[in-house]
Design a protein around this motif. Structure first.
Motif, PDB file in Angstrom:
ATOM      1  N   LYS A  36     -12.546  68.579 -38.910  1.00  8.55           N
ATOM      2  CA  LYS A  36     -13.201  69.873 -38.735  1.00  8.55           C
ATOM      3  C   LYS A  36     -14.376  69.993 -39.692  1.00  8.55           C
ATOM      4  O   LYS A  36     -14.265  69.696 -40.880  1.00  8.55           O
ATOM      5  CB  LYS A  36     -12.200  70.987 -39.014  1.00  8.55           C
ATOM      6  CG  LYS A  36     -12.726  72.372 -38.825  1.00  8.55           C
ATOM      7  CD  LYS A  36     -11.631  73.381 -39.097  1.00  8.55           C
ATOM      8  CE  LYS A  36     -12.161  74.786 -39.013  1.00  8.55           C
ATOM      9  NZ  LYS A  36     -11.141  75.770 -39.358  1.00  8.55           N
ATOM     10  N   GLU A  58     -19.586  72.268 -44.556  1.00 10.46           N
ATOM     11  CA  GLU A  58     -18.246  72.306 -45.129  1.00 10.46           C
ATOM     12  C   GLU A  58     -17.343  71.415 -44.288  1.00 10.46           C
ATOM     13  O   GLU A  58     -17.210  71.605 -43.086  1.00 10.46           O
ATOM     14  CB  GLU A  58     -17.704  73.731 -45.129  1.00 10.46           C
ATOM     15  CG  GLU A  58     -16.335  73.856 -45.740  1.00 10.46           C
ATOM     16  CD  GLU A  58     -15.825  75.283 -45.750  1.00 10.46           C
ATOM     17  OE1 GLU A  58     -14.676  75.475 -46.159  1.00 10.46           O
ATOM     18  OE2 GLU A  58     -16.559  76.189 -45.330  1.00 10.46           O
ATOM     19  N   LYS A  60     -13.555  69.826 -43.771  1.00  8.84           N
ATOM     20  CA  LYS A  60     -12.138  69.958 -44.088  1.00  8.84           C
ATOM     21  C   LYS A  60     -11.444  68.685 -43.643  1.00  8.84           C
ATOM     22  O   LYS A  60     -11.398  68.376 -42.469  1.00  8.84           O
ATOM     23  CB  LYS A  60     -11.544  71.172 -43.402  1.00  8.84           C
ATOM     24  CG  LYS A  60     -12.175  72.446 -43.886  1.00  8.84           C
ATOM     25  CD  LYS A  60     -11.477  73.664 -43.416  1.00  8.84           C
ATOM     26  CE  LYS A  60     -12.220  74.858 -43.984  1.00  8.84           C
ATOM     27  NZ  LYS A  60     -11.490  76.058 -43.932  1.00  8.84           N
ATOM     28  N   SER A  61     -10.917  67.948 -44.626  1.00  8.50           N
ATOM     29  CA  SER A  61     -10.294  66.659 -44.349  1.00  8.50           C
ATOM     30  C   SER A  61      -8.919  66.611 -45.000  1.00  8.50           C
ATOM     31  O   SER A  61      -8.742  67.068 -46.124  1.00  8.50           O
ATOM     32  CB  SER A  61     -11.173  65.537 -44.907  1.00  8.50           C
ATOM     33  OG  SER A  61     -10.522  64.308 -44.795  1.00  8.50           O
ATOM     34  N   ASP A  62      -7.967  66.054 -44.281  1.00 12.97           N
ATOM     35  CA  ASP A  62      -6.629  65.892 -44.836  1.00 12.97           C
ATOM     36  C   ASP A  62      -6.586  64.748 -45.840  1.00 12.97           C
ATOM     37  O   ASP A  62      -5.756  64.747 -46.741  1.00 12.97           O
ATOM     38  CB  ASP A  62      -5.628  65.610 -43.712  1.00 12.97           C
ATOM     39  CG  ASP A  62      -5.532  66.769 -42.738  1.00 12.97           C
ATOM     40  OD1 ASP A  62      -5.778  67.915 -43.164  1.00 12.97           O
ATOM     41  OD2 ASP A  62      -5.216  66.531 -41.566  1.00 12.97           O
ATOM     42  N   GLY A  65      -9.662  66.013 -48.849  1.00 13.05           N
ATOM     43  CA  GLY A  65      -9.747  67.429 -49.214  1.00 13.05           C
ATOM     44  C   GLY A  65     -10.959  68.104 -48.614  1.00 13.05           C
ATOM     45  O   GLY A  65     -11.578  67.605 -47.678  1.00 13.05           O
ATOM     46  N   ASN A  66     -11.302  69.256 -49.163  1.00  9.51           N
ATOM     47  CA  ASN A  66     -12.443  70.027 -48.676  1.00  9.51           C
ATOM     48  C   ASN A  66     -13.703  69.653 -49.449  1.00  9.51           C
ATOM     49  O   ASN A  66     -13.682  69.536 -50.668  1.00  9.51           O
ATOM     50  CB  ASN A  66     -12.187  71.523 -48.824  1.00  9.51           C
ATOM     51  CG  ASN A  66     -11.070  71.983 -47.918  1.00  9.51           C
ATOM     52  OD1 ASN A  66     -10.684  71.288 -46.988  1.00  9.51           O
ATOM     53  ND2 ASN A  66     -10.548  73.150 -48.193  1.00  9.51           N
TER      54      ASN A  66
END
Length: 119
Positions: A36, A58, A60-62, A65-66
């Motif tokens: 995302k 921005e 958002k990564s698992d 991180g962000n």
């Protein structure tokens, strides 16, 4: 990869398709790291002109991180490309740090064996 676009400027809305295409192209090899992303285009000081076009991305990564990256330039295309470049560079650097399989430095090996390194 989901790409969300935000802007209050009517001229920036014309770039929505371009932003989506550029995001997908730049992240094509590492899109599994970026489920995302949100891109926000804004005009910092309004119609007065100057270096005031701002692009904020921005991610958002698992995995890492962000991440928030921003760039300001004379036009939105340049600001977008600069922000994308920074984001990809930072994202790959963070991912490599987590999966680094290099050998430990010689100093660390010597210190663990009780030897003293010169210098």
């Amino acid at each position: 990869m989901q790409v969300f676009f935000k802007s209050r400027d009517p001229q920036a809305h014309e770039m929505q398709d371009l932003v989506q295409r550029r995001m997908r192209f730049v992240f094509r090899r590492i899109d599994w790291l970026v489920p995302k992303a949100t891109v926000q285009l804004s005009d910092v000081n309004g119609p007065r002109g100057g270096i005031d076009k701002r692009c904020q991305i921005e991610i958002k990564s698992d995995v890492v991180g962000n991440i928030v990256v921003a760039s300001t330039a004379r036009d939105w295309r340049t600001a977008l490309d600069q922000a994308l470049s920074r984001a990809v560079r930072f994202l790959t650097r963070q991912w490599r740090r987590g999966t680094d399989n290099r050998r430990p430095r010689q100093r660390a090996i010597a210190l663990s064996h009780g030897e003293e390194q010169p210098g």
